[in-house]
Design an enzyme around this catalytic site. Structure first.
Site, PDB file in Angstrom:
ATOM      1  N   HIS A   1      20.987  83.500 121.491  1.00 19.43           N
ATOM      2  CA  HIS A   1      19.549  83.539 121.748  1.00 19.43           C
ATOM      3  C   HIS A   1      19.318  84.067 123.167  1.00 19.43           C
ATOM      4  CE1 HIS A   1      18.962  81.389 118.112  1.00 19.43           C
ATOM      5  NE2 HIS A   1      18.459  80.263 118.549  1.00 19.43           N
TER       6      HIS A   1
ATOM      7  N   CYS B   1      17.891  74.522 119.900  1.00 22.09           N
ATOM      8  CA  CYS B   1      18.751  75.512 120.581  1.00 22.09           C
ATOM      9  C   CYS B   1      18.020  76.256 121.696  1.00 22.09           C
ATOM     10  CB  CYS B   1      19.309  76.492 119.568  1.00 22.09           C
ATOM     11  SG  CYS B   1      18.136  77.003 118.313  1.00 22.09           S
TER      12      CYS B   1
HETATM   13  N1  LIG Z   1      21.997  76.920 113.946  1.00 22.21           N
HETATM   14  C1  LIG Z   1      21.506  76.538 115.108  1.00 22.21           C
HETATM   15  O1  LIG Z   1      21.449  77.317 116.098  1.00 22.21           O
HETATM   16  C2  LIG Z   1      21.039  75.146 115.320  1.00 22.21           C
HETATM   17  C3  LIG Z   1      20.717  74.751 116.590  1.00 22.21           C
HETATM   18  C4  LIG Z   1      20.292  73.453 116.806  1.00 22.21           C
HETATM   19  C5  LIG Z   1      20.200  72.599 115.738  1.00 22.21           C
HETATM   20  N2  LIG Z   1      20.519  73.005 114.487  1.00 22.21           N
HETATM   21  C6  LIG Z   1      20.411  72.026 113.410  1.00 22.21           C
HETATM   22  O2  LIG Z   1      21.686  71.721 112.883  1.00 22.21           O
HETATM   23  C7  LIG Z   1      21.582  71.417 111.497  1.00 22.21           C
HETATM   24  C8  LIG Z   1      22.526  72.293 110.697  1.00 22.21           C
HETATM   25  O3  LIG Z   1      22.235  73.654 110.949  1.00 22.21           O
HETATM   26  P1  LIG Z   1      23.230  74.820 110.485  1.00 22.21           P
HETATM   27  O4  LIG Z   1      22.722  76.025 111.183  1.00 22.21           O
HETATM   28  O5  LIG Z   1      24.638  74.427 110.645  1.00 22.21           O
HETATM   29  O6  LIG Z   1      22.890  74.916 108.917  1.00 22.21           O
HETATM   30  P2  LIG Z   1      23.809  75.480 107.722  1.00 22.21           P
HETATM   31  O7  LIG Z   1      24.737  76.530 108.194  1.00 22.21           O
HETATM   32  O8  LIG Z   1      22.846  75.830 106.640  1.00 22.21           O
HETATM   33  O9  LIG Z   1      24.693  74.210 107.253  1.00 22.21           O
HETATM   34  C9  LIG Z   1      24.104  73.050 106.717  1.00 22.21           C
HETATM   35  C10 LIG Z   1      25.137  71.959 106.563  1.00 22.21           C
HETATM   36  O10 LIG Z   1      24.476  70.767 106.140  1.00 22.21           O
HETATM   37  C11 LIG Z   1      25.093  70.314 104.929  1.00 22.21           C
HETATM   38  N3  LIG Z   1      24.087  69.681 104.071  1.00 22.21           N
HETATM   39  C12 LIG Z   1      22.935  70.226 103.617  1.00 22.21           C
HETATM   40  N4  LIG Z   1      22.286  69.340 102.817  1.00 22.21           N
HETATM   41  C13 LIG Z   1      23.063  68.227 102.766  1.00 22.21           C
HETATM   42  C14 LIG Z   1      22.954  66.975 102.091  1.00 22.21           C
HETATM   43  N5  LIG Z   1      21.907  66.668 101.329  1.00 22.21           N
HETATM   44  N6  LIG Z   1      23.937  66.082 102.269  1.00 22.21           N
HETATM   45  C15 LIG Z   1      25.013  66.347 103.049  1.00 22.21           C
HETATM   46  N7  LIG Z   1      25.174  67.526 103.699  1.00 22.21           N
HETATM   47  C16 LIG Z   1      24.209  68.454 103.559  1.00 22.21           C
HETATM   48  C17 LIG Z   1      25.659  71.554 104.291  1.00 22.21           C
HETATM   49  O11 LIG Z   1      26.657  71.177 103.374  1.00 22.21           O
HETATM   50  P3  LIG Z   1      26.931  72.048 102.046  1.00 22.21           P
HETATM   51  O12 LIG Z   1      27.790  73.215 102.505  1.00 22.21           O
HETATM   52  O13 LIG Z   1      27.662  71.092 101.195  1.00 22.21           O
HETATM   53  O14 LIG Z   1      25.618  72.467 101.515  1.00 22.21           O
HETATM   54  C18 LIG Z   1      26.208  72.277 105.527  1.00 22.21           C
HETATM   55  O15 LIG Z   1      27.441  71.701 105.903  1.00 22.21           O
HETATM   56  C19 LIG Z   1      20.102  71.583 111.179  1.00 22.21           C
HETATM   57  O16 LIG Z   1      19.487  70.328 111.312  1.00 22.21           O
HETATM   58  C20 LIG Z   1      19.611  72.515 112.230  1.00 22.21           C
HETATM   59  O17 LIG Z   1      18.229  72.371 112.471  1.00 22.21           O
HETATM   60  C21 LIG Z   1      20.960  74.257 114.241  1.00 22.21           C
END
Ligand SMILES: NC(=O)c1ccc[n+]([C@@H]2O[C@H](COP(=O)([O-])OP(=O)(O)OC[C@H]3O[C@@H](n4cnc5c(N)ncnc54)[C@H](OP(=O)(O)O)[C@@H]3O)[C@@H](O)[C@H]2O)c1
Length: 340
Positions: free
Chosen positions: A243, A130
């Site tokens: 951010h 991000c």
């Molecule tokens: N937030 C940001 O600004 C941002 C920016 C760039 C990239 N990212 C990347 O995007 C990804 C998700 O981030 P987020 O912020 O959305 O996280 P989050 O809010 O914690 O959500 C995580 C998601 O992944 C799912 N998940 C976790 N473990 C899993 C598994 N073993 N099998 C299938 N689904 C699973 C969760 O499902 P459940 O609800 O079923 O647990 C939920 O839908 C990460 O790789 C992060 O590094 C985030």
């Protein structure tokens, strides 16, 4: 005819935004599947005015699906992205797992859309971190004009960058400060985040920098130009969404601040709000929910030969993740798959 699209991580911060943005931008969808872990089986999520029921990624068959937008973290991505790619479904991944693989394109459509054709190496495309995504949108048009030598960036990153657990921790700790009978110790973050700032995002590297800082260096080189030197300090702040970055840029050639402002005004994905008066700049609370990367405080840095300072703010869940992934999906559709 439209696309059959999968959103993996549909219950998370980024996955929910992906569904919102696909609907808002009227992406040509014939069919859409919302996936998450087995824990969320049956959870309902919104897609425009429709409600989708979440399916378990572990039993999902990717055959016949055109593309899958992944936001499930690196560990789960390692298991499921190859399954999807092998089934012929192009993966657009938000985790850091594939970003540094030379065979996998790392794309910000405003900067390196030509890299899209490398998707066929592994049927996987990576989305940047991000903090990198919003910065490179601002750097690229300036680099094209005056060639960037070096960037010094300090970030002020919101807790939503650490997922939904990060947002809960800030919310619960903030409430607990006013209710001393409850104690919410740091869990997602290394120290208390409420009413504090933390100069660590991700793990430490051998040279004393953090992995988040390293990502900004390596990803900027891969997306724009390997010759650009970047040094970063990444800081977590008690902001829910958005951010901010203070960016100092040194160029090969002289670039006047007015010309820099004009270039950025014309650049795709950028909105310049830069009035030299109290409040004449954008802060994170105003950028939440928006598509643009906002640039303010553009000014000459007279301490180096050809220097410019600027302030860059964007919704990390949008340009930093979900919007960029949807823009990649649009690019893939337009340049390669050509349906819809
Ligand atoms: N937030 C940001 O600004 C941002 C920016 C760039 C990239 N990212 C990347 O995007 C990804 C998700 O981030 P987020 O912020 O959305 O996280 P989050 O809010 O914690 O959500 C995580 C998601 O992944 C799912 N998940 C976790 N473990 C899993 C598994 N073993 N099998 C299938 N689904 C699973 C969760 O499902 P459940 O609800 O079923 O647990 C939920 O839908 C990460 O790789 C992060 O590094 C985030």
């Amino acid at each position: 005819m439209g696309y059959r699209v999968v959103v993996a991580g549909a219950t998370g911060n980024v996955g929910r935004e992906m569904l919102n943005i696909l609907a808002e931008r009227q992406f040509p969808v014939d069919e859409i599947a919302a996936l998450a872990s087995r824990r969320s089986l049956g959870t309902e999520v919104s897609f425009g005015d429709k409600t989708l029921t979440t399916q378990d990624i572990d039993t999902f068959d990717f055959t016949g699906w055109d593309m899958a937008l992944f936001a499930i973290g690196s560990d789960a991505t390692k298991v499921y992205a190859p399954k999807a790619a092998e089934a012929g479904c192009v993966v657009i991944d938000n985790s850091s797992l594939y970003r540094y693989d030379p065979e996998i394109p790392l794309i910000v459509p405003e900067c390196n859309p030509q890299a899209i054709h490398d998707y066929k190496n592994k049927n996987i495309i990576a989305n940047p971190n991000c903090s990198t995504a919003q910065m490179v949108v601002a750097l690229k048009p300036l680099h094209d004009r005056a060639k960037i030598k070096r960037v010094v960036v300090s970030t002020y990153q919101s807790v939503s960058g650490a997922g939904k657990d990060g947002m809960d921790e800030l919310w619960d700790q903030t409430k607990a400060v006013y209710n001393p009978t409850t104690d919410v110790p740091p869990n997602k973050f290394q120290k208390q985040i409420a009413f504090n700032v933390i100069p660590q995002i991700d793990v430490f590297m051998e040279d004393g920098s953090t992995k988040e800082e390293w990502k900004m260096v390596v990803e900027t080189k891969k997306i724009i130009d390997p010759s650009i030197k970047v040094t970063a300090t990444c800081v977590r702040v008690p902001v829910f969404v958005g951010h901010s970055e203070a960016v100092n840029i040194e160029f090969e050639e002289f670039l006047d601040e007015d010309e820099a402002r004009d270039i950025l005004r014309e650049a795709p994905g950028i909105m310049v709000i830069d009035k030299r008066e109290p409040g004449g700049y954008v802060s994170p609370i105003e950028c939440a929910g928006d598509f643009a990367t906002f640039i303010s405080r553009i000014r000459q840095d007279s301490t180096v030969e050809n220097g410019i300072n600027l302030w860059c703010v964007s919704d990390n869940l949008r340009k930093g993740a979900a919007l960029n992934a949807v823009q990649i999906a649009e690019l893939l559709g337009r340049e390669v798959l050509k349906k819809g």
